[in-house]
Design a protein around this motif. Structure first.
Motif, PDB file in Angstrom:
ATOM      1  N   VAL A   7       0.845  -1.198   0.000  1.00  0.00           N
ATOM      2  CA  VAL A   7       0.000   0.000   0.000  1.00  0.00           C
ATOM      3  C   VAL A   7       0.875   1.241   0.000  1.00  0.00           C
ATOM      4  N   ILE A   8       0.435   2.231  -0.765  1.00  0.00           N
ATOM      5  CA  ILE A   8       1.056   3.553  -0.797  1.00  0.00           C
ATOM      6  C   ILE A   8      -0.028   4.531  -0.371  1.00  0.00           C
ATOM      7  N   ALA A   9       0.115   5.122   0.820  1.00  0.00           N
ATOM      8  CA  ALA A   9      -0.986   5.921   1.363  1.00  0.00           C
ATOM      9  C   ALA A   9      -0.489   6.812   2.493  1.00  0.00           C
ATOM     10  N   GLY A  10      -1.386   7.659   2.981  1.00  0.00           N
ATOM     11  CA  GLY A  10      -1.064   8.548   4.077  1.00  0.00           C
ATOM     12  C   GLY A  10      -1.266   7.886   5.429  1.00  0.00           C
ATOM     13  N   SER A  11      -0.600   8.453   6.444  1.00  0.00           N
ATOM     14  CA  SER A  11      -0.783   8.020   7.823  1.00  0.00           C
ATOM     15  C   SER A  11      -1.809   8.928   8.486  1.00  0.00           C
ATOM     16  N   GLU A  12      -2.787   8.317   9.172  1.00  0.00           N
ATOM     17  CA  GLU A  12      -3.838   9.087   9.855  1.00  0.00           C
ATOM     18  C   GLU A  12      -3.690   8.861  11.356  1.00  0.00           C
ATOM     19  N   ALA A  13      -3.444   9.935  12.096  1.00  0.00           N
ATOM     20  CA  ALA A  13      -2.947   9.835  13.464  1.00  0.00           C
ATOM     21  C   ALA A  13      -3.874   9.117  14.433  1.00  0.00           C
ATOM     22  N   THR A  14      -5.205   9.156  14.211  1.00  0.00           N
ATOM     23  CA  THR A  14      -6.096   8.470  15.142  1.00  0.00           C
ATOM     24  C   THR A  14      -6.214   6.983  14.824  1.00  0.00           C
ATOM     25  N   GLY A  16      -7.882   5.468  12.477  1.00  0.00           N
ATOM     26  CA  GLY A  16      -9.139   4.989  11.914  1.00  0.00           C
ATOM     27  C   GLY A  16      -9.135   4.806  10.418  1.00  0.00           C
ATOM     28  N   ALA A  17      -8.220   5.474   9.736  1.00  0.00           N
ATOM     29  CA  ALA A  17      -8.182   5.417   8.281  1.00  0.00           C
ATOM     30  C   ALA A  17      -6.718   5.396   7.843  1.00  0.00           C
ATOM     31  N   GLY A  18      -6.513   5.549   6.536  1.00  0.00           N
ATOM     32  CA  GLY A  18      -5.158   5.619   6.024  1.00  0.00           C
ATOM     33  C   GLY A  18      -4.416   4.302   6.116  1.00  0.00           C
ATOM     34  N   ALA A 211     -15.692   6.432   9.521  1.00  0.00           N
ATOM     35  CA  ALA A 211     -14.337   6.691   9.038  1.00  0.00           C
ATOM     36  C   ALA A 211     -13.612   5.382   8.733  1.00  0.00           C
ATOM     37  N   GLY A 212     -12.853   5.395   7.655  1.00  0.00           N
ATOM     38  CA  GLY A 212     -12.048   4.239   7.290  1.00  0.00           C
ATOM     39  C   GLY A 212     -12.740   3.235   6.391  1.00  0.00           C
ATOM     40  N   ALA A 213     -14.022   3.459   6.083  1.00  0.00           N
ATOM     41  CA  ALA A 213     -14.743   2.472   5.272  1.00  0.00           C
ATOM     42  C   ALA A 213     -14.161   2.378   3.860  1.00  0.00           C
ATOM     43  N   GLY A 214     -13.879   3.532   3.253  1.00  0.00           N
ATOM     44  CA  GLY A 214     -13.331   3.517   1.900  1.00  0.00           C
ATOM     45  C   GLY A 214     -11.942   2.914   1.844  1.00  0.00           C
ATOM     46  N   CYS A 215     -11.099   3.280   2.802  1.00  0.00           N
ATOM     47  CA  CYS A 215      -9.750   2.701   2.882  1.00  0.00           C
ATOM     48  C   CYS A 215      -9.842   1.189   3.025  1.00  0.00           C
ATOM     49  N   THR A 216     -10.721   0.755   3.915  1.00  0.00           N
ATOM     50  CA  THR A 216     -10.833  -0.671   4.197  1.00  0.00           C
ATOM     51  C   THR A 216     -11.331  -1.450   2.998  1.00  0.00           C
ATOM     52  N   LEU A 217     -12.317  -0.912   2.283  1.00  0.00           N
ATOM     53  CA  LEU A 217     -12.834  -1.616   1.112  1.00  0.00           C
ATOM     54  C   LEU A 217     -11.732  -1.806   0.076  1.00  0.00           C
ATOM     55  N   ALA A 218     -11.026  -0.728  -0.265  1.00  0.00           N
ATOM     56  CA  ALA A 218      -9.974  -0.834  -1.274  1.00  0.00           C
ATOM     57  C   ALA A 218      -8.858  -1.758  -0.807  1.00  0.00           C
ATOM     58  N   ALA A 219      -8.503  -1.694   0.481  1.00  0.00           N
ATOM     59  CA  ALA A 219      -7.459  -2.573   1.007  1.00  0.00           C
ATOM     60  C   ALA A 219      -7.905  -4.030   0.981  1.00  0.00           C
ATOM     61  N   ALA A 220      -9.171  -4.283   1.285  1.00  0.00           N
ATOM     62  CA  ALA A 220      -9.678  -5.654   1.265  1.00  0.00           C
ATOM     63  C   ALA A 220      -9.702  -6.201  -0.160  1.00  0.00           C
ATOM     64  N   ILE A 221     -10.088  -5.375  -1.116  1.00  0.00           N
ATOM     65  CA  ILE A 221     -10.018  -5.792  -2.523  1.00  0.00           C
ATOM     66  C   ILE A 221      -8.575  -6.147  -2.881  1.00  0.00           C
ATOM     67  N   PRO A 255     -15.474  13.028  17.160  1.00  0.00           N
ATOM     68  CA  PRO A 255     -16.888  13.100  16.753  1.00  0.00           C
ATOM     69  C   PRO A 255     -17.225  12.195  15.572  1.00  0.00           C
ATOM     70  N   PHE A 256     -16.581  11.063  15.487  1.00  0.00           N
ATOM     71  CA  PHE A 256     -16.868  10.112  14.421  1.00  0.00           C
ATOM     72  C   PHE A 256     -16.513   8.715  14.918  1.00  0.00           C
ATOM     73  N   GLU A 257     -17.156   7.725  14.342  1.00  0.00           N
ATOM     74  CA  GLU A 257     -16.833   6.340  14.642  1.00  0.00           C
ATOM     75  C   GLU A 257     -16.013   5.772  13.496  1.00  0.00           C
ATOM     76  N   VAL A 258     -15.311   4.666  13.755  1.00  0.00           N
ATOM     77  CA  VAL A 258     -14.405   4.114  12.753  1.00  0.00           C
ATOM     78  C   VAL A 258     -14.668   2.628  12.555  1.00  0.00           C
ATOM     79  N   VAL A 259     -14.353   2.174  11.352  1.00  0.00           N
ATOM     80  CA  VAL A 259     -14.475   0.757  11.027  1.00  0.00           C
ATOM     81  C   VAL A 259     -13.531  -0.062  11.907  1.00  0.00           C
ATOM     82  N   ARG A 260     -14.032  -1.183  12.389  1.00  0.00           N
ATOM     83  CA  ARG A 260     -13.184  -2.121  13.120  1.00  0.00           C
ATOM     84  C   ARG A 260     -12.914  -3.315  12.224  1.00  0.00           C
ATOM     85  N   GLN A 261     -11.726  -3.347  11.650  1.00  0.00           N
ATOM     86  CA  GLN A 261     -11.371  -4.420  10.727  1.00  0.00           C
ATOM     87  C   GLN A 261     -11.357  -5.760  11.467  1.00  0.00           C
TER      88      GLN A 261
END
Length: 263
Positions: A7-14, A16-18, A211-221, A255-261
Motif C-alpha cells: 500500500v502507498i498511502a497517508g498516515s492518519e494519526a487516530t 481509523g483510516a489511512g 471513518a475508514g470504510a473507503g480505505c478498508t474496502l480498497a485494502a480488502a479488494i 466526533p466520528f466512529e471508525v471501522v473495526r477491521q
C-alpha cells in the motif's frame, strides 16, 4: 507461499483510516502487508477536528518505494491518499518502473487541511497521471461525481453511467460506491468490469459515514486480489468485510466512529 499486499498511502494519526487501516485489513485477510507513507494527517481537536496535513518529501517517498520493490516481488498495490502534485509525480514514475498485476486506486480527492487551489491541482494530477495506471478504481459518491463530471447521481442507473465515464479514463474496473449518501435503504455499489455490470447491495448500517470504510474496502479488494481472487469475488468479499467492520465500529472522544477491521 506468502501473499504480499503493498500500500502507498497517508498516515492518519487516530488510526481509523489511512495506512493504519490498510495494514490491519491486510493482516486480517491473511496477507503480508507493507507500506509506503505519502503524508501525515492529524485531526485538530481544538479546531473542530479539522485536518492538519504534512506531505512527506518526494525523495523520501521514492526511497520507500525503491526499498519495498527491491525487497519483494510485488505485483498488487493499493494507492490511497497522495496529497500533492509532487507526490503524484513520484508515485506515477515509481509505478511505471515495473509491471503490476493490479493497481487498486482509492482516489482520495480532498483533504481539509489543503487550500482549495492546491486541492484542485492535486485532483487534476491524480486524474491525469494515476487513474490511467489503475486497474481498479474505488471512488465514493463525491469522488464519482468529480471524476465522472456528472452533476446528479441519485439512482443506480446514474451511478452506473458515472462508473462507465470513469472507466473511459483508463481503468478496466470501477467500483462506484453509493454508500449512505445514495438515496434508498441499501448501501449500493456498482462494479463495472469491462462490459459487465454487477450491482452489490447490503442494507445500510445507520445513516452516518464511518471513518475508514473507503480505505478498508480498497485494502480488502487488494488483499483478495493478492491471494489470487478474481475481481468480482474480491469486491464481493471486501464489501462483506467492510459491512461487518461498520457493524462492529468503534468510537472514542472524536466526533466520528471508525471501522473495526475483523469485527
Amino acid at each position: 507461499m506468502v501473499d504480499l499486499a503493498y500500500v502507498i498511502a497517508g498516515s492518519e494519526a487516530t488510526g481509523g483510516a489511512g495506512i493504519q487501516a490498510d495494514l490491519r485489513t491486510f493482516q486480517q485477510l491473511g496477507t503480508f502487508g507493507l507500506g509506503t507513507v505519502t503524508c501525515l494527517v492529524s485531526f485538530d481537536p481544538a479546531h473542530d477536528w479539522n485536518h492538519r496535513f504534512f506531505p512527506v518529501p518526494a525523495e523520501v517517498i521514492a526511497q520507500q518505494m525503491e526499498a519495498a520493490t527491491a525487497a519483494y516481488d510485488l505485483d498488487v498495490v493499493k494507492i490511497g491518499m497522495l496529497g500533492t502534485p509532487a507526490t503524484i509525480d513520484v508515485i506515477a514514475e515509481g509505478l511505471r518502473r515495473q509491471p503490476w498485476r493490479h493497481v487498486v486506486l482509492d482516489p482520495v480527492l480532498i483533504c481539509k487541511g489543503q487550500e482549495p487551489g492546491a486541492a484542485l491541482d492535486t485532483d487534476n494530477a491524480l486524474r491525469e497521471q494515476v487513474v490511467p495506471l489503475a486497474t481498479v478504481v474505488t471512488p465514493n459518491l463525491f469522488e464519482t461525481h468529480a471524476l465522472s463530471g456528472m452533476a446528479s447521481i441519485e439512482t443506480v442507473e446514474q451511478l452506473t453511467e458515472a462508473a462507465r465515464r470513469i472507466q473511459e479514463l483508463g481503468p478496466r474496473v470501477v467500483v462506484a460506491k453509493g454508500g449512505v449518501d445514495l438515496p434508498g435503504d441499501d448501501a449500493v455499489d456498482v462494479l463495472v468490469d469491462g462490459d459487465e455490470v454487477t450491482v452489490l447491495r447490503t442494507p445500510k448500517v445507520g445513516r452516518e459515514r464511518v471513518a475508514g470504510a473507503g480505505c478498508t474496502l480498497a485494502a480488502a479488494i487488494t488483499a483478495e486480489l493478492a491471494k489470487g481472487a478474481d475481481v468480482e469475488d474480491a469486491v464481493t468479499a471486501a464489501k462483506a468485510f467492510v459491512t461487518a467492520g461498520i457493524e462492529g465500529r468503534i468510537g472514542g472522544r472524536a466526533p466520528f466512529e471508525v471501522v473495526r477491521q475483523g469485527a
